[in-house]
Design an enzyme around this catalytic site. Sequence first.
Site, mmCIF file in Angstrom:
data_model
loop_
_atom_site.group_PDB
_atom_site.id
_atom_site.type_symbol
_atom_site.label_atom_id
_atom_site.label_comp_id
_atom_site.label_asym_id
_atom_site.label_seq_id
_atom_site.Cartn_x
_atom_site.Cartn_y
_atom_site.Cartn_z
ATOM 1 N N ARG A 52 2.763 9.445 3.325
ATOM 2 C CA ARG A 52 1.963 9.048 1.928
ATOM 3 C C ARG A 52 1.939 7.592 2.097
ATOM 4 O O ARG A 52 0.664 7.087 1.625
ATOM 5 C CB ARG A 52 2.676 9.579 0.700
ATOM 6 C CG ARG A 52 2.149 9.146 -0.565
ATOM 7 C CD ARG A 52 3.004 9.845 -1.829
ATOM 8 N NE ARG A 52 4.230 9.183 -2.039
ATOM 9 C CZ ARG A 52 5.033 9.417 -2.850
ATOM 10 N NH1 ARG A 52 4.808 10.524 -3.528
ATOM 11 N NH2 ARG A 52 6.180 8.711 -2.985
ATOM 12 N N ARG A 100 -5.958 -17.631 -3.796
ATOM 13 C CA ARG A 100 -5.978 -16.457 -4.730
ATOM 14 C C ARG A 100 -7.693 -16.301 -5.037
ATOM 15 O O ARG A 100 -8.487 -17.129 -5.312
ATOM 16 C CB ARG A 100 -5.691 -16.945 -6.267
ATOM 17 C CG ARG A 100 -5.783 -15.656 -7.199
ATOM 18 C CD ARG A 100 -5.205 -16.012 -8.379
ATOM 19 N NE ARG A 100 -5.172 -14.652 -9.220
ATOM 20 C CZ ARG A 100 -6.291 -14.349 -9.943
ATOM 21 N NH1 ARG A 100 -7.452 -15.084 -9.790
ATOM 22 N NH2 ARG A 100 -6.468 -13.384 -10.699
ATOM 23 N N HIS A 102 -10.407 -12.434 -5.525
ATOM 24 C CA HIS A 102 -10.626 -11.104 -5.417
ATOM 25 C C HIS A 102 -10.747 -10.312 -4.115
ATOM 26 O O HIS A 102 -10.180 -9.402 -3.765
ATOM 27 C CB HIS A 102 -11.361 -10.336 -6.529
ATOM 28 C CG HIS A 102 -10.849 -10.777 -7.916
ATOM 29 N ND1 HIS A 102 -10.249 -11.980 -8.480
ATOM 30 C CD2 HIS A 102 -10.879 -9.949 -8.994
ATOM 31 C CE1 HIS A 102 -9.882 -11.769 -9.581
ATOM 32 N NE2 HIS A 102 -10.257 -10.557 -10.249
ATOM 33 N N LYS A 147 -0.274 5.065 -4.051
ATOM 34 C CA LYS A 147 1.121 4.675 -4.641
ATOM 35 C C LYS A 147 1.043 3.099 -4.854
ATOM 36 O O LYS A 147 1.637 2.568 -4.010
ATOM 37 C CB LYS A 147 2.336 5.052 -3.983
ATOM 38 C CG LYS A 147 3.520 5.256 -4.809
ATOM 39 C CD LYS A 147 4.614 6.062 -4.165
ATOM 40 C CE LYS A 147 5.865 5.806 -4.710
ATOM 41 N NZ LYS A 147 6.278 5.903 -6.118
ATOM 42 N N GLU A 180 1.024 13.372 -15.728
ATOM 43 C CA GLU A 180 2.408 13.468 -14.967
ATOM 44 C C GLU A 180 3.429 12.690 -15.821
ATOM 45 O O GLU A 180 2.935 11.846 -16.818
ATOM 46 C CB GLU A 180 2.366 12.968 -13.636
ATOM 47 C CG GLU A 180 1.797 11.629 -13.310
ATOM 48 C CD GLU A 180 1.348 11.421 -12.018
ATOM 49 O OE1 GLU A 180 2.354 11.685 -11.027
ATOM 50 O OE2 GLU A 180 0.497 10.500 -11.521
#
Length: 299
Positions: A52, A100, A102, A147, A180
């Site tokens: 995963r 920094r 995006h 995740k 969930e």
Amino acid sequence: MPRVSYVNGKYLPHADAMVNVEDRGYQLADGVYEVIGIFNGHLIDKAAHFQRLQRSLKELCIELPVNIAALSFIIDETIRKNFLGHGKVYLQITRGVAPRDHAFPEKSKSTLVVTVSHMPWPSRSDAKQGYSVVTGPDLRWQRCDIKSISLLPNVLAKQIAVEAGADETWMVNSEGHITEGTASNAWIVTTNNELVTRQTDDHILAGITRRTILRLVEEQGVTIKERAFTVMEAQNAKEAFFTSSTALIKPVTLIDDIKIGSGSPGVMTCTLIDMYFNFMENLPKKNERSSYESKSNNL
Ligand code: PLP
């Protein structure tokens, strides 16, 4: 005994384990993670967690900074250095350090952090207590199958449970279906004894505990339905429970103050808890593969 954590090639005292303030994980939540249970020093469902993790990384075009064998070694070393028997490992990989912006940086090396923590597992009888769930809106993005470390909607949803004195929040989408929990998968047992959990797609995380339970019950001839269900269906169910690598299987006896079934943990849920404990107690030793792992992948 000092706690030791791993950061980018170094095992450090936990208090010194730090990442750069310009890490994209810190600034942009640009990273992924895994949490794996440790039972008697062995990782629970290691191969499935690694699979995963690799999928999450691939979906986000983030590179694993070491190969899987090295990652496995690093985790084992972190467990060994912390003298851990029972507990959990947390691993986080981000797109690394860059000014920094995006856009993906042209050059950055992924950050890898591994921490372990002690966590006693409940006894079989303690695991069979009832837990309460409340419901709240699912405010998450369209790729909950990844995740990602970007967990703000889960944080806000969990706070609803905390403020209600409940144990978990089941998130409900705009169609009225439970997707969930904030850190767990949701299940019910219908009055026809069907085991129901939502199908895996972009709107939930494909839980490893969920997958193992499905495999364990398949062998028992239980009717499994992977489909969406509503709050009302859950409240009218015979049994309910939620699952995760650290919660294992938690019986649910209240949903938004409505008693589920008899109001006590159900028979099927308690049987599943016993099956899951049998599975954990028979985990393959280090360097051994379970027959399931050998069949299902090459890790
Ligand atoms: N769903 C969400 C949103 C989660 O965060 C988790 C675990 O953290 C789960 C489900 C359960 O997944 P697993 O069984 O792999 O721990």
